[in-house]
Design a protein around this motif. Sequence first.
Motif, PDB file in Angstrom:
ATOM      1  N   THR A 110       0.829  -1.207   0.000  1.00 35.15           N
ATOM      2  CA  THR A 110       0.000   0.000   0.000  1.00 35.15           C
ATOM      3  C   THR A 110       0.862   1.255   0.000  1.00 35.15           C
ATOM      4  OG1 THR A 110      -1.791  -1.139   1.175  1.00 35.15           O
ATOM      5  CG2 THR A 110      -1.781   1.273   1.250  1.00 35.15           C
ATOM      6  N   HIS A 111       1.917   1.245   0.823  1.00 34.38           N
ATOM      7  CA  HIS A 111       2.833   2.390   0.881  1.00 34.38           C
ATOM      8  C   HIS A 111       3.488   2.609  -0.477  1.00 34.38           C
ATOM      9  CE1 HIS A 111       5.746   5.219   2.515  1.00 34.38           C
ATOM     10  NE2 HIS A 111       6.697   4.532   1.916  1.00 34.38           N
ATOM     11  N   ALA A 112       3.938   1.536  -1.117  1.00 33.15           N
ATOM     12  CA  ALA A 112       4.580   1.656  -2.429  1.00 33.15           C
ATOM     13  C   ALA A 112       3.599   2.178  -3.472  1.00 33.15           C
ATOM     14  CB  ALA A 112       5.138   0.301  -2.855  1.00 33.15           C
ATOM     15  N   GLU A 113       2.363   1.707  -3.424  1.00 37.52           N
ATOM     16  CA  GLU A 113       1.350   2.163  -4.383  1.00 37.52           C
ATOM     17  C   GLU A 113       1.086   3.657  -4.229  1.00 37.52           C
ATOM     18  OE1 GLU A 113      -1.857  -0.418  -3.401  1.00 37.52           O
ATOM     19  OE2 GLU A 113      -1.318  -1.933  -4.915  1.00 37.52           O
ATOM     20  N   HIS A 114       1.010   4.119  -2.984  1.00 37.86           N
ATOM     21  CA  HIS A 114       0.756   5.540  -2.735  1.00 37.86           C
ATOM     22  C   HIS A 114       1.931   6.385  -3.238  1.00 37.86           C
ATOM     23  CE1 HIS A 114      -2.302   4.706   0.745  1.00 37.86           C
ATOM     24  NE2 HIS A 114      -2.809   4.493  -0.465  1.00 37.86           N
ATOM     25  N   LYS A 115       3.153   5.905  -3.024  1.00 40.09           N
ATOM     26  CA  LYS A 115       4.326   6.665  -3.480  1.00 40.09           C
ATOM     27  C   LYS A 115       4.373   6.720  -4.999  1.00 40.09           C
ATOM     28  CE  LYS A 115       9.346   7.034  -3.012  1.00 40.09           C
ATOM     29  NZ  LYS A 115      10.569   6.529  -2.316  1.00 40.09           N
ATOM     30  N   ARG A 116       4.088   5.601  -5.652  1.00 37.56           N
ATOM     31  CA  ARG A 116       4.082   5.575  -7.111  1.00 37.56           C
ATOM     32  C   ARG A 116       2.990   6.502  -7.662  1.00 37.56           C
ATOM     33  NH1 ARG A 116       6.214   0.411  -9.463  1.00 37.56           N
ATOM     34  NH2 ARG A 116       4.520   0.545 -10.972  1.00 37.56           N
ATOM     35  N   ASP A 117       1.820   6.479  -7.035  1.00 38.17           N
ATOM     36  CA  ASP A 117       0.738   7.356  -7.468  1.00 38.17           C
ATOM     37  C   ASP A 117       1.133   8.825  -7.333  1.00 38.17           C
ATOM     38  OD1 ASP A 117      -0.828   5.177  -8.072  1.00 38.17           O
ATOM     39  OD2 ASP A 117      -2.036   5.288  -6.235  1.00 38.17           O
ATOM     40  N   ALA A 118       1.803   9.159  -6.229  1.00 37.81           N
ATOM     41  CA  ALA A 118       2.223  10.542  -6.000  1.00 37.81           C
ATOM     42  C   ALA A 118       3.253  10.976  -7.038  1.00 37.81           C
ATOM     43  CB  ALA A 118       2.796  10.688  -4.595  1.00 37.81           C
ATOM     44  N   LEU A 119       4.226  10.118  -7.306  1.00 36.88           N
ATOM     45  CA  LEU A 119       5.239  10.439  -8.312  1.00 36.88           C
ATOM     46  C   LEU A 119       4.612  10.614  -9.687  1.00 36.88           C
ATOM     47  CD1 LEU A 119       8.070   8.016  -7.163  1.00 36.88           C
ATOM     48  CD2 LEU A 119       8.224  10.515  -7.224  1.00 36.88           C
ATOM     49  N   ASP A 120       3.664   9.746 -10.035  1.00 39.70           N
ATOM     50  CA  ASP A 120       3.025   9.834 -11.345  1.00 39.70           C
ATOM     51  C   ASP A 120       2.167  11.099 -11.449  1.00 39.70           C
ATOM     52  OD1 ASP A 120       2.704   8.324 -13.902  1.00 39.70           O
ATOM     53  OD2 ASP A 120       0.587   8.453 -13.363  1.00 39.70           O
ATOM     54  N   VAL A 157      11.237  13.036  -8.473  1.00 34.78           N
ATOM     55  CA  VAL A 157      11.726  12.371  -7.267  1.00 34.78           C
ATOM     56  C   VAL A 157      12.159  13.398  -6.229  1.00 34.78           C
ATOM     57  CG1 VAL A 157      13.489  10.825  -6.334  1.00 34.78           C
ATOM     58  CG2 VAL A 157      12.406  10.305  -8.536  1.00 34.78           C
ATOM     59  N   ASN A 158      12.867  14.428  -6.675  1.00 35.02           N
ATOM     60  CA  ASN A 158      13.348  15.453  -5.756  1.00 35.02           C
ATOM     61  C   ASN A 158      12.190  16.206  -5.112  1.00 35.02           C
ATOM     62  OD1 ASN A 158      14.560  18.157  -4.949  1.00 35.02           O
ATOM     63  ND2 ASN A 158      16.401  17.088  -5.616  1.00 35.02           N
ATOM     64  N   THR A 159      11.179  16.561  -5.907  1.00 35.61           N
ATOM     65  CA  THR A 159      10.032  17.295  -5.380  1.00 35.61           C
ATOM     66  C   THR A 159       9.236  16.433  -4.403  1.00 35.61           C
ATOM     67  OG1 THR A 159       9.885  18.622  -7.397  1.00 35.61           O
ATOM     68  CG2 THR A 159       7.915  18.523  -6.009  1.00 35.61           C
ATOM     69  N   PHE A 160       9.039  15.164  -4.738  1.00 39.10           N
ATOM     70  CA  PHE A 160       8.328  14.272  -3.819  1.00 39.10           C
ATOM     71  C   PHE A 160       9.060  14.188  -2.487  1.00 39.10           C
ATOM     72  CE2 PHE A 160       7.973  10.121  -1.821  1.00 39.10           C
ATOM     73  CZ  PHE A 160       6.595  10.038  -1.619  1.00 39.10           C
ATOM     74  N   THR A 161      10.367  14.002  -2.540  1.00 37.62           N
ATOM     75  CA  THR A 161      11.153  13.835  -1.318  1.00 37.62           C
ATOM     76  C   THR A 161      11.145  15.095  -0.471  1.00 37.62           C
ATOM     77  OG1 THR A 161      12.582  12.251  -2.470  1.00 37.62           O
ATOM     78  CG2 THR A 161      13.418  13.190  -0.415  1.00 37.62           C
ATOM     79  N   HIS A 162      11.250  16.250  -1.108  1.00 42.16           N
ATOM     80  CA  HIS A 162      11.292  17.510  -0.364  1.00 42.16           C
ATOM     81  C   HIS A 162       9.938  17.908   0.217  1.00 42.16           C
ATOM     82  CE1 HIS A 162      15.325  18.339  -1.970  1.00 42.16           C
ATOM     83  NE2 HIS A 162      15.383  19.327  -1.102  1.00 42.16           N
ATOM     84  N   HIS A 163       8.853  17.629  -0.517  1.00 40.28           N
ATOM     85  CA  HIS A 163       7.575  18.238  -0.160  1.00 40.28           C
ATOM     86  C   HIS A 163       6.464  17.265   0.221  1.00 40.28           C
ATOM     87  CE1 HIS A 163       9.026  22.171  -1.375  1.00 40.28           C
ATOM     88  NE2 HIS A 163       9.480  21.640  -2.493  1.00 40.28           N
ATOM     89  N   GLU A 164       6.579  15.991  -0.134  1.00 38.37           N
ATOM     90  CA  GLU A 164       5.453  15.088   0.095  1.00 38.37           C
ATOM     91  C   GLU A 164       5.808  13.839   0.909  1.00 38.37           C
ATOM     92  OE1 GLU A 164       2.867  14.261  -3.094  1.00 38.37           O
ATOM     93  OE2 GLU A 164       2.969  16.266  -3.958  1.00 38.37           O
TER      94      GLU A 164
END
Length: 202
Positions: free
Chosen positions: A120-130, A153-160
Motif C-alpha cells: 500500500t505504501h509503495a502504491e501511494h508513493k508511485r501514485d504521487a510520483l506519477d 523524485v526530488n520534489t516528492f522527497t522535499h515536499h510530500e
Amino acid sequence: MPDNVRTPEGVEFRPHLFGATSFDGSLATTFKRAVTNVVCDNTMSAGLAETGQQIKIRHSRYSKLRLSEAREALNIVYEIADDFAAEVKRLCEQTVTDRQWRSFLDAHVPLPEEPGRSRTHAEHKRDALDRLWRHDDRVAPWQNTAYGVVQAVNTFTHHEQTVRGAVRAERNMLRAVTGGVDDLDTGTLHTLDAVMAGVAAA
C-alpha cells in the motif's frame, strides 16, 4: 552571490554556496555548492550526475588554520551556474517515454507481491510520483525528459514524503548538508540510466 539564472529549457535556479557546522562537533564544518530550483524551492546537487563539490573541516584546535581553504572555495559559486545549466540542457534533451517512466517507477519503487502495508505504501508513493510527473507545475513542464524524472523524485522527497521526528524544512536542510541531496539526485539518474539501457535492450 549570482542572481537567479533561467535556462532556455525554462528551468530557473539560484546557485549558492552554503556553510554549516555544529556546536558539539558532531557535524564537520562543511562548505558545499548547490542550487535551489526556484519553481519549487528544492535544493539540488550542483552537478546532478556527480557529487556536488564540497569542503569538510573536522573540528579540532587546528581547524581554524584551514578556513583559508573555505575562502578559496567561495570562488566556485560563480562556476555553479554554468555547470548546472549544462546538466539541465543535457537531461532535458534526453527523452523518457511513458514506457520508460513506468519502468523507472518499477525500479525506483518496486511493488511487493504480497498485499499489505508495504505494498500500500509503495502504491501511494508511485501514485504521487506519477501525479507530479503528469500534472504538477513543478514537474510536468519537463515531463518525458530525464530532468523531469529527477525533478519528480526530488520534489516528492522535499515536499510530500512523510517526515518523522523533525520539521520538514530542517530535515531538508540536514539532507543538503550531509550529502543526502547528492545521493538522491545521483541515485535517481543511475536508476534511470539502468532502466533506459534495459528498455533499449528489450
